[in-house]
Design a protein around this motif. Structure first.
Motif, PDB file in Angstrom:
ATOM      1  N   ALA A  77      20.265  55.585  26.075  1.00 40.10           N
ATOM      2  CA  ALA A  77      20.045  57.038  26.046  1.00 40.10           C
ATOM      3  C   ALA A  77      20.425  57.678  27.390  1.00 40.10           C
ATOM      4  O   ALA A  77      21.144  58.682  27.440  1.00 40.10           O
ATOM      5  CB  ALA A  77      18.584  57.324  25.719  1.00 40.10           C
ATOM      6  N   PRO A  98      21.321  58.813  21.840  1.00 40.47           N
ATOM      7  CA  PRO A  98      20.221  59.632  22.352  1.00 40.47           C
ATOM      8  C   PRO A  98      18.851  59.193  21.842  1.00 40.47           C
ATOM      9  O   PRO A  98      17.851  59.360  22.527  1.00 40.47           O
ATOM     10  CB  PRO A  98      20.552  61.049  21.861  1.00 40.47           C
ATOM     11  CG  PRO A  98      21.542  60.891  20.769  1.00 40.47           C
ATOM     12  CD  PRO A  98      22.242  59.583  20.995  1.00 40.47           C
ATOM     13  N   TYR A 100      16.954  55.920  19.498  1.00 41.13           N
ATOM     14  CA  TYR A 100      17.049  54.737  18.630  1.00 41.13           C
ATOM     15  C   TYR A 100      15.675  54.357  18.140  1.00 41.13           C
ATOM     16  O   TYR A 100      15.428  54.284  16.960  1.00 41.13           O
ATOM     17  CB  TYR A 100      17.764  53.572  19.303  1.00 41.13           C
ATOM     18  CG  TYR A 100      17.502  53.396  20.767  1.00 41.13           C
ATOM     19  CD1 TYR A 100      18.250  54.083  21.715  1.00 41.13           C
ATOM     20  CD2 TYR A 100      16.503  52.548  21.201  1.00 41.13           C
ATOM     21  CE1 TYR A 100      18.008  53.915  23.070  1.00 41.13           C
ATOM     22  CE2 TYR A 100      16.263  52.361  22.557  1.00 41.13           C
ATOM     23  CZ  TYR A 100      17.007  53.061  23.480  1.00 41.13           C
ATOM     24  OH  TYR A 100      16.766  52.907  24.807  1.00 41.13           O
ATOM     25  N   THR A 152       8.132  65.581  27.886  1.00 43.89           N
ATOM     26  CA  THR A 152       7.547  65.469  26.537  1.00 43.89           C
ATOM     27  C   THR A 152       8.643  65.562  25.472  1.00 43.89           C
ATOM     28  O   THR A 152       8.548  66.323  24.521  1.00 43.89           O
ATOM     29  CB  THR A 152       6.476  66.557  26.307  1.00 43.89           C
ATOM     30  OG1 THR A 152       7.088  67.838  26.565  1.00 43.89           O
ATOM     31  CG2 THR A 152       5.285  66.362  27.198  1.00 43.89           C
ATOM     32  N   ILE A 155      10.241  60.275  23.562  1.00 46.50           N
ATOM     33  CA  ILE A 155       9.348  59.170  23.955  1.00 46.50           C
ATOM     34  C   ILE A 155       7.993  59.710  24.408  1.00 46.50           C
ATOM     35  O   ILE A 155       6.942  59.204  24.000  1.00 46.50           O
ATOM     36  CB  ILE A 155      10.007  58.303  25.051  1.00 46.50           C
ATOM     37  CG1 ILE A 155      11.262  57.623  24.484  1.00 46.50           C
ATOM     38  CG2 ILE A 155       9.029  57.260  25.586  1.00 46.50           C
ATOM     39  CD1 ILE A 155      12.138  56.929  25.509  1.00 46.50           C
ATOM     40  N   TYR A 173       3.623  67.950  31.675  1.00 46.58           N
ATOM     41  CA  TYR A 173       4.551  68.844  32.375  1.00 46.58           C
ATOM     42  C   TYR A 173       5.950  68.588  31.836  1.00 46.58           C
ATOM     43  O   TYR A 173       6.381  67.441  31.660  1.00 46.58           O
ATOM     44  CB  TYR A 173       4.543  68.590  33.890  1.00 46.58           C
ATOM     45  CG  TYR A 173       5.641  69.354  34.578  1.00 46.58           C
ATOM     46  CD1 TYR A 173       5.489  70.710  34.843  1.00 46.58           C
ATOM     47  CD2 TYR A 173       6.852  68.738  34.901  1.00 46.58           C
ATOM     48  CE1 TYR A 173       6.531  71.436  35.429  1.00 46.58           C
ATOM     49  CE2 TYR A 173       7.891  69.448  35.488  1.00 46.58           C
ATOM     50  CZ  TYR A 173       7.714  70.804  35.741  1.00 46.58           C
ATOM     51  OH  TYR A 173       8.738  71.512  36.308  1.00 46.58           O
ATOM     52  N   ASP A 174       6.640  69.654  31.528  1.00 43.75           N
ATOM     53  CA  ASP A 174       8.049  69.570  31.116  1.00 43.75           C
ATOM     54  C   ASP A 174       8.652  70.921  31.422  1.00 43.75           C
ATOM     55  O   ASP A 174       7.951  71.934  31.448  1.00 43.75           O
ATOM     56  CB  ASP A 174       8.157  69.245  29.611  1.00 43.75           C
ATOM     57  CG  ASP A 174       9.556  68.764  29.216  1.00 43.75           C
ATOM     58  OD1 ASP A 174      10.547  69.432  29.572  1.00 43.75           O
ATOM     59  OD2 ASP A 174       9.652  67.720  28.553  1.00 43.75           O
ATOM     60  N   PHE A 176      10.633  72.298  29.416  1.00 40.30           N
ATOM     61  CA  PHE A 176      10.643  72.958  28.105  1.00 40.30           C
ATOM     62  C   PHE A 176       9.487  72.403  27.286  1.00 40.30           C
ATOM     63  O   PHE A 176       9.389  71.185  27.125  1.00 40.30           O
ATOM     64  CB  PHE A 176      11.962  72.690  27.366  1.00 40.30           C
ATOM     65  CG  PHE A 176      13.164  73.050  28.187  1.00 40.30           C
ATOM     66  CD1 PHE A 176      13.594  74.373  28.275  1.00 40.30           C
ATOM     67  CD2 PHE A 176      13.857  72.075  28.896  1.00 40.30           C
ATOM     68  CE1 PHE A 176      14.690  74.709  29.054  1.00 40.30           C
ATOM     69  CE2 PHE A 176      14.953  72.403  29.684  1.00 40.30           C
ATOM     70  CZ  PHE A 176      15.372  73.726  29.757  1.00 40.30           C
ATOM     71  N   PHE A 208      17.549  62.820  37.055  1.00 41.62           N
ATOM     72  CA  PHE A 208      18.545  63.780  37.519  1.00 41.62           C
ATOM     73  C   PHE A 208      18.340  63.903  39.022  1.00 41.62           C
ATOM     74  O   PHE A 208      17.368  63.368  39.563  1.00 41.62           O
ATOM     75  CB  PHE A 208      18.305  65.173  36.906  1.00 41.62           C
ATOM     76  CG  PHE A 208      18.489  65.244  35.406  1.00 41.62           C
ATOM     77  CD1 PHE A 208      19.552  64.613  34.775  1.00 41.62           C
ATOM     78  CD2 PHE A 208      17.595  65.977  34.625  1.00 41.62           C
ATOM     79  CE1 PHE A 208      19.717  64.707  33.393  1.00 41.62           C
ATOM     80  CE2 PHE A 208      17.760  66.078  33.251  1.00 41.62           C
ATOM     81  CZ  PHE A 208      18.825  65.439  32.638  1.00 41.62           C
ATOM     82  N   GLU A 210      17.217  66.438  40.517  1.00 41.18           N
ATOM     83  CA  GLU A 210      15.922  67.118  40.731  1.00 41.18           C
ATOM     84  C   GLU A 210      14.721  66.218  40.450  1.00 41.18           C
ATOM     85  O   GLU A 210      13.608  66.511  40.908  1.00 41.18           O
ATOM     86  CB  GLU A 210      15.843  68.380  39.872  1.00 41.18           C
ATOM     87  CG  GLU A 210      15.855  68.046  38.391  1.00 41.18           C
ATOM     88  CD  GLU A 210      15.838  69.240  37.464  1.00 41.18           C
ATOM     89  OE1 GLU A 210      16.884  69.519  36.875  1.00 41.18           O
ATOM     90  OE2 GLU A 210      14.782  69.867  37.334  1.00 41.18           O
ATOM     91  N   THR A 211      14.922  65.145  39.673  1.00 43.24           N
ATOM     92  CA  THR A 211      13.775  64.263  39.382  1.00 43.24           C
ATOM     93  C   THR A 211      13.813  62.978  40.217  1.00 43.24           C
ATOM     94  O   THR A 211      12.903  62.151  40.125  1.00 43.24           O
ATOM     95  CB  THR A 211      13.710  63.894  37.872  1.00 43.24           C
ATOM     96  OG1 THR A 211      14.973  63.329  37.487  1.00 43.24           O
ATOM     97  CG2 THR A 211      13.392  65.095  37.019  1.00 43.24           C
ATOM     98  N   THR A 232       8.405  53.942  32.579  1.00 43.07           N
ATOM     99  CA  THR A 232       9.319  53.218  31.683  1.00 43.07           C
ATOM    100  C   THR A 232      10.589  54.043  31.502  1.00 43.07           C
ATOM    101  O   THR A 232      11.314  53.858  30.531  1.00 43.07           O
ATOM    102  CB  THR A 232       8.676  52.956  30.296  1.00 43.07           C
ATOM    103  OG1 THR A 232       8.298  54.220  29.732  1.00 43.07           O
ATOM    104  CG2 THR A 232       7.464  52.052  30.387  1.00 43.07           C
ATOM    105  N   ALA A 297      11.477  47.795  27.681  1.00 45.50           N
ATOM    106  CA  ALA A 297      10.703  48.699  26.820  1.00 45.50           C
ATOM    107  C   ALA A 297      11.438  48.999  25.519  1.00 45.50           C
ATOM    108  O   ALA A 297      10.835  49.145  24.468  1.00 45.50           O
ATOM    109  CB  ALA A 297      10.372  49.985  27.562  1.00 45.50           C
ATOM    110  N   TYR A 298      12.765  49.067  25.586  1.00 45.65           N
ATOM    111  CA  TYR A 298      13.559  49.406  24.388  1.00 45.65           C
ATOM    112  C   TYR A 298      13.707  48.211  23.449  1.00 45.65           C
ATOM    113  O   TYR A 298      14.171  48.360  22.334  1.00 45.65           O
ATOM    114  CB  TYR A 298      14.969  49.862  24.821  1.00 45.65           C
ATOM    115  CG  TYR A 298      15.884  48.709  25.185  1.00 45.65           C
ATOM    116  CD1 TYR A 298      15.789  48.082  26.424  1.00 45.65           C
ATOM    117  CD2 TYR A 298      16.796  48.210  24.266  1.00 45.65           C
ATOM    118  CE1 TYR A 298      16.601  47.002  26.745  1.00 45.65           C
ATOM    119  CE2 TYR A 298      17.616  47.125  24.580  1.00 45.65           C
ATOM    120  CZ  TYR A 298      17.508  46.525  25.822  1.00 45.65           C
ATOM    121  OH  TYR A 298      18.301  45.454  26.130  1.00 45.65           O
TER     122      TYR A 298
END
Ligand code: NAD
Length: 331
Positions: A77, A98, A100, A152, A155, A173-174, A176, A208, A210-211, A232, A297-298
């Motif tokens: 993803a 994106p 699975y 959010t 996952i 927190y998101d 969006f 990203f 910013e993160t 994760t 994790a996937y």
């Protein structure tokens, strides 16, 4: 299509060979990662199929384009390892998977929380050695604890559904808001408030600029003493050195990670008899309250089968000139 598959393991081959019976692509599997040194392996291939730790930077993309590769198919993803701006300039399409099984990652996330809380890894080794003492194994009820979910999306939402089942109070927190999470009773708060209120902080946003190092000395300072941090998502969301300081000062009470910022040099390989040269990673492994898994994790049957199907579907869509519904686009 002729596909050069990088970073493949026997389990990838098993699932892709099975799925490819429907698509009929010509696949060459390579164990090694795609990087400058291995580029030649993709010469003459229409598509390079890559995973989380392949290095698809501008220089690799320029060489791929010169060799005739027109499609980079990510079988994951996240796309933080691909320079998508350069790909666009070079006319190389980038596709990904994106979604699975968000359940796979969410369930592993909660698995890490429980393993740390109830010290399952300690208890297991103790019992095997004939030590049935409970000293040091005291946990806490998940019910009533506050979990702070950062990101959010697919996952994060699954994690929230599981934690709701435990009776946790979930805040999030998101950038969006996800209406489905609001319907589940999640309260969206600012990041600082999430850090201040959460007993458990779980990361589910992409990596990203910013993160990058979202969890750092400053954010750790804003958290509750003894907080549990779970990652994760992608390793570089956490400044590992800051996490080590947080663990040493006991500000961080538990750390569960499936990803690590320098994992590309370590994960997915058996390094039993090799000297570990990454001192930061080595230090992390010494804490009794840290659980590390190697980007697994996937890794469920359902998720790997879905990854194979969508990846091959993406490649067929490109071959047939259909719309690339899973294209990674430059904003
Ligand atoms: P998603 O796109 O459905 O959700 C990501 C969410 O993060 C979105 O709601 C988005 O708005 C939010 N977001 C974006 N920028 C943010 C910011 N600055 N702060 C807070 N939130 C922000 O993605 P997903 O399927 O839920 O996956 C999340 C991440 O999990 C992926 O980016 C990937 O890195 C990671 N992942 C890890 C594994 C694994 O095996 N460990 C497997 C799959 C995905």
């Amino acid at each position: 299509m002729k596909i050069a598959f990088f970073s493949t393991k026997p389990y990838d081959r098993k699932f892709f060979d099975l799925a490819n019976k429907e698509y009929g692509h010509e696949i060459t599997y390579y164990e090694g990662k795609l990087r400058r040194e291995t580029l030649k392996l993709a010469e003459g291939y229409d598509c390079a199929c890559v995973f989380v730790n392949d290095q698809v930077d501008a220089s690799v993309l320029i060489a791929l384009a010169a060799q005739g590769t027109r499609l980079v198919a990510l079988r994951c993803a996240g796309f933080n390892n691909v320079d998508i701006v350069s790909a666009k300039e070079l006319g190389i399409n980038v596709v990904r998977v994106p979604a699975y099984s968000p359940y796979a990652v969410a369930e592993h996330t909660v698995g890490l929380m429980l393993a740390l809380n109830r010290k399952v890894y300690w208890a297991h080794s103790r019992v095997r050695e004939g030590n049935f003492s409970l000293d040091g194994l005291l946990g806490f009820d998940m019910r009533g604890r506050t979990a702070g979910i950062i990101g959010t999306g697919k996952i994060g939402e699954c994690v929230i559904r599981i934690l709701n089942g435990f009776g946790c109070k979930v805040i999030a927190y998101d950038k969006f808001k996800n209406p489905a999470c609001e319907e589940l009773g999640v309260e969206y708060v600012e990041l600082d408030e999430l850090f201040a209120q959460s007993d458990i902080v779980s990361l589910h946003c992409p990596l990203f600029k910013e993160t990058h190092h979202l969890i750092n000395n400053d954010s750790i300072a804003k958290m509750k003493k003894g907080v549990m941090i779970i990652n994760t998502s992608r390793g570089a969301l956490i400044d590992s050195k800051a996490a080590i300081e947080g663990l040493k000062s006991e500000k961080i009470g538990y750390l569960g990670i499936d990803v690590y910022e320098e994992e590309g040099r370590i994960f997915f390989e058996d390094k039993t008899f090799e000297i570990l040269t990454d001192d930061v990673f080595a230090r992390l492994t010494t804490f009794p309250n840290v659980v590390i898994t190697g980007h697994q994790a996937y890794f469920t049957q359902e998720a790997v089968a879905a990854i194979a199907k969508t990846t091959l579907e993406n490649i067929s869509a490109y071959e047939n000139g259909d719309e690339l519904v899973n294209a990674v686009k430059v904003d």
